[in-house]
Motif scaffolding. Structure first.
Motif, PDB file in Angstrom:
ATOM      1  N   ALA A 231      -7.809   5.752   4.630  1.00 48.15           N
ATOM      2  CA  ALA A 231      -9.228   5.480   4.390  1.00 48.15           C
ATOM      3  C   ALA A 231      -9.444   4.059   3.869  1.00 48.15           C
ATOM      4  CB  ALA A 231      -9.804   6.498   3.412  1.00 48.15           C
ATOM      5  N   VAL A 232      -8.634   3.656   2.907  1.00 51.97           N
ATOM      6  CA  VAL A 232      -8.791   2.326   2.313  1.00 51.97           C
ATOM      7  C   VAL A 232      -8.430   1.233   3.323  1.00 51.97           C
ATOM      8  CG1 VAL A 232      -7.935   0.774   0.505  1.00 51.97           C
ATOM      9  CG2 VAL A 232      -8.418   3.151  -0.036  1.00 51.97           C
TER      10      VAL A 232
ATOM     11  N   GLY B  86      -1.264   6.297  11.062  1.00 57.10           N
ATOM     12  CA  GLY B  86      -2.697   6.041  11.223  1.00 57.10           C
ATOM     13  C   GLY B  86      -3.262   4.972  10.311  1.00 57.10           C
ATOM     14  N   ILE B  87      -2.383   4.220   9.659  1.00 54.38           N
ATOM     15  CA  ILE B  87      -2.821   3.141   8.763  1.00 54.38           C
ATOM     16  C   ILE B  87      -3.201   1.933   9.628  1.00 54.38           C
ATOM     17  CG2 ILE B  87      -2.188   1.701   6.778  1.00 54.38           C
ATOM     18  CD1 ILE B  87      -2.096   4.853   6.347  1.00 54.38           C
ATOM     19  N   ARG B  88      -4.245   1.236   9.216  1.00 52.06           N
ATOM     20  CA  ARG B  88      -4.746   0.081   9.974  1.00 52.06           C
ATOM     21  C   ARG B  88      -4.619  -1.202   9.146  1.00 52.06           C
ATOM     22  NH1 ARG B  88      -3.932   2.948  13.494  1.00 52.06           N
ATOM     23  NH2 ARG B  88      -5.352   4.400  14.454  1.00 52.06           N
ATOM     24  N   ASN B  89      -4.859  -2.330   9.824  1.00 53.18           N
ATOM     25  CA  ASN B  89      -4.880  -3.651   9.167  1.00 53.18           C
ATOM     26  C   ASN B  89      -3.597  -3.930   8.391  1.00 53.18           C
ATOM     27  OD1 ASN B  89      -7.546  -4.149  10.106  1.00 53.18           O
ATOM     28  ND2 ASN B  89      -8.301  -2.828   8.482  1.00 53.18           N
ATOM     29  N   ILE B  90      -2.474  -3.796   9.078  1.00 54.79           N
ATOM     30  CA  ILE B  90      -1.159  -3.996   8.452  1.00 54.79           C
ATOM     31  C   ILE B  90      -0.692  -5.423   8.720  1.00 54.79           C
ATOM     32  CG2 ILE B  90       1.222  -3.186   8.343  1.00 54.79           C
ATOM     33  CD1 ILE B  90       0.080  -0.528   9.645  1.00 54.79           C
ATOM     34  N   TYR B  91      -0.226  -6.072   7.680  1.00 55.58           N
ATOM     35  CA  TYR B  91       0.248  -7.450   7.768  1.00 55.58           C
ATOM     36  C   TYR B  91       1.723  -7.481   7.363  1.00 55.58           C
ATOM     37  CZ  TYR B  91       0.605 -12.458   6.852  1.00 55.58           C
ATOM     38  OH  TYR B  91       0.986 -13.776   6.855  1.00 55.58           O
TER      39      TYR B  91
END
Length: 124
Positions: free
Chosen positions: A13-14, A37-42
């Motif tokens: 969610a975050v 399902g985690i997004r915006n990974i750097y």
């Protein structure tokens, strides 16, 4: 948080909020989080701190998920200091919670988590 499923759902969610970035060390860490399902990974492996700062300077919220081993701790401390010095908010809550589940490396988070609780690190 009582179990790893709850941890993943909160992180998911975050990570989807505008301006949020989840910072990990390597390729395997990034791949594991993507599967969850985690997004915006750097991914920071192979990058200089200056370049990381430049890449993240427009982020409004950085979630630090470096590994919980000696190298990960060093990277976490240094990068947290650099980012916060530049006014970029750093969240280490998820990293601290991961410790409670006995997981030292992000790539070791199980895909089929079941109920991994703080007191019982076995999957059901």
């Amino acid at each position: 948080m009582e179990n790893l499923d709850e941890w993943v759902e909160k992180l998911k969610a975050v990570s989807q909020k505008k301006g949020s970035v989840v910072v990990v060390e390597g390729k395997k860490d990034k791949q594991k989080l993507e599967k969850l399902g985690i997004r915006n990974i750097y991914q920071i492996k192979g990058k200089r701190f200056y370049d990381i700062l430049e890449d993240l300077e427009n982020s409004s919220y950085v979630i630090m998920l470096t590994d919980l081993d000696k190298q990960g701790e060093k990277i976490f401390s240094r990068l947290k200091f650099i980012l916060e010095r530049e006014g970029i908010p750093v969240d280490w809550f998820f990293r601290q919670e991961l410790k409670k589940f006995g997981i030292k490396h992000v790539e070791d988070i199980p895909i089929r988590r079941g109920d991994v609780s703080k007191t019982d690190n076995t999957m059901s």
